[in-house]
Design an enzyme around this catalytic site. Structure first.
Site, mmCIF file in Angstrom:
data_model
loop_
_atom_site.group_PDB
_atom_site.id
_atom_site.type_symbol
_atom_site.label_atom_id
_atom_site.label_comp_id
_atom_site.label_asym_id
_atom_site.label_seq_id
_atom_site.Cartn_x
_atom_site.Cartn_y
_atom_site.Cartn_z
ATOM 1 N N ILE A 47 0.833 -1.208 0.000
ATOM 2 C CA ILE A 47 0.000 0.000 0.000
ATOM 3 C C ILE A 47 0.867 1.259 0.000
ATOM 4 O O ILE A 47 1.755 1.427 0.838
ATOM 5 C CB ILE A 47 -0.976 -0.003 1.194
ATOM 6 C CG1 ILE A 47 -1.814 -1.296 1.180
ATOM 7 C CG2 ILE A 47 -1.874 1.232 1.162
ATOM 8 C CD1 ILE A 47 -2.685 -1.515 -0.050
ATOM 9 N N LYS A 48 0.562 2.122 -0.967
ATOM 10 C CA LYS A 48 1.366 3.337 -1.163
ATOM 11 C C LYS A 48 0.800 4.521 -0.401
ATOM 12 O O LYS A 48 -0.365 4.888 -0.575
ATOM 13 C CB LYS A 48 1.339 3.730 -2.638
ATOM 14 C CG LYS A 48 2.425 3.111 -3.475
ATOM 15 C CD LYS A 48 2.140 3.414 -4.925
ATOM 16 C CE LYS A 48 3.307 4.035 -5.619
ATOM 17 N NZ LYS A 48 3.000 4.268 -7.052
ATOM 18 N N PHE A 49 1.674 5.133 0.421
ATOM 19 C CA PHE A 49 1.333 6.352 1.155
ATOM 20 C C PHE A 49 2.241 7.477 0.659
ATOM 21 O O PHE A 49 3.429 7.243 0.416
ATOM 22 C CB PHE A 49 1.598 6.170 2.655
ATOM 23 C CG PHE A 49 0.761 5.117 3.312
ATOM 24 C CD1 PHE A 49 -0.468 5.441 3.882
ATOM 25 C CD2 PHE A 49 1.197 3.793 3.371
ATOM 26 C CE1 PHE A 49 -1.241 4.472 4.506
ATOM 27 C CE2 PHE A 49 0.424 2.820 3.985
ATOM 28 C CZ PHE A 49 -0.797 3.156 4.551
#
Ligand code: E4P
Length: 284
Positions: A111-113
């Site tokens: 998951i990209k933040f």
């Protein structure tokens, strides 16, 4: 890693057919990165036929899920980066909620933040629950903050410095990769450096030369690399810096502080957050 390259090779895109093509060209693929702009582009071209798309946000999210599910079928062992949708007002709690939901979409999600304060606040918690990828990184100082905020990770952590966007404004983006790898040598190696925003073959060759852990490559550059027989850098490879302005290693930025003490500010991070947001919101 079961191949001759010293880095994991990912495709950067929003279209499963491209994943397929890249895999066919190379014979394997270690993973995939996506982002809101790439997914919005896919949805616009497929659903809109050039006309405005009449989508609701939940329909578009379903499409994002369907797209990454298809990608997962093509590379079931590969890591697939899925991004949270945020603007500068989005709180860490909301990012976490999105992250937990997206992490259920496929088994190999990362998951990209975004590399902003609320993003790292969310990442600090998320890295104990799922693989994560910190995106829109442009400086050594941001990389130090990413390192410290994720040091208790229980899952893989990627950091994505965007080299092409720095080059676009006349600065040597690949030097940020070099600087981050150098600084991380002092650490515990819990982070994999993912060279992103790749524009040309020299980005690939220098990333391989520097031993960046992962390189994500858009199909156009992937195909040019295929035309060169997936050439590797020579032993004495030197990167053609040309007129790009140097981004020097900063000795004063050292690991070991609280992540909040490092300077997270970068104009390209802010610009990136708002263009991901407007590309996505532009669908509705
Ligand atoms: C990586 O994860 C990003 O999706 C990507 O590399 C951004 O590249 P761009 O600068 O070409 O948009």
């Amino acid at each position: 890693m079961n191949h001759k390259f010293p880095a994991k090779i990912f495709i950067d895109g929003g279209v499963p057919e491209e994943t397929n093509q890249a895999k066919k060209l190379l014979g394997f693929l270690d993973g995939q990165t996506t982002n809101p702009s790439l997914i919005a582009k896919n949805l616009k071209s497929r659903l809109g036929n050039g006309q405005p798309v009449l989508l609701t946000e939940s329909m578009a999210l379903e499409e994002y899920k369907r797209i990454v599910t298809e990608m997962n079928l093509i590379i079931p062992q590969g890591s697939i980066s899925i991004q949270v949708f945020v603007d500068q007002e989005t709180k860490a709690e909301e990012m976490l909620e999105q992250a937990r939901e997206r992490n259920k979409w496929i088994p190999n999600a990362s998951i990209k933040f975004p590399c902003i304060s609320e993003g790292l606040k969310a990442a600090e918690i998320a890295c104990r629950e799922m693989p994560i990828n910190i995106t829109l990184v442009f400086s050594q100082s941001q990389a130090a903050a990413v390192y410290e905020s994720t040091k208790n990770a229980k899952f893989p952590v990627f950091i994505s410095p965007f080299v092409g966007r720095l080059d676009d404004k006349g600065e040597n983006g690949m030097q940020v990769i070099e600087n981050i790898l150098r600084m991380y040598k002092e650490g515990n190696r819990h982070i994999e450096v993912l060279t992103a925003s790749v524009r040309n073959i020299d980005h690939i060759l220098y990333a391989l030369h520097l031993r960046s852990n992962i390189i994500t490559i858009p199909l156009k550059v992937f195909s040019s690399w295929a035309d060169l027989g997936f050439k590797m850098p020579e032993e004495n490879y030197t990167y053609p810096v040309g007129a790009l302005k140097a981004i020097h290693y900063n000795q004063d930025i050292v690991l070991g502080k609280n992540w909040q003490e490092y300077d997270l500010q970068h104009e390209l991070t802010d610009k990136g957050v708002s263009s991901f947001w407007s590309d996505w919101m532009g669908l509705f």
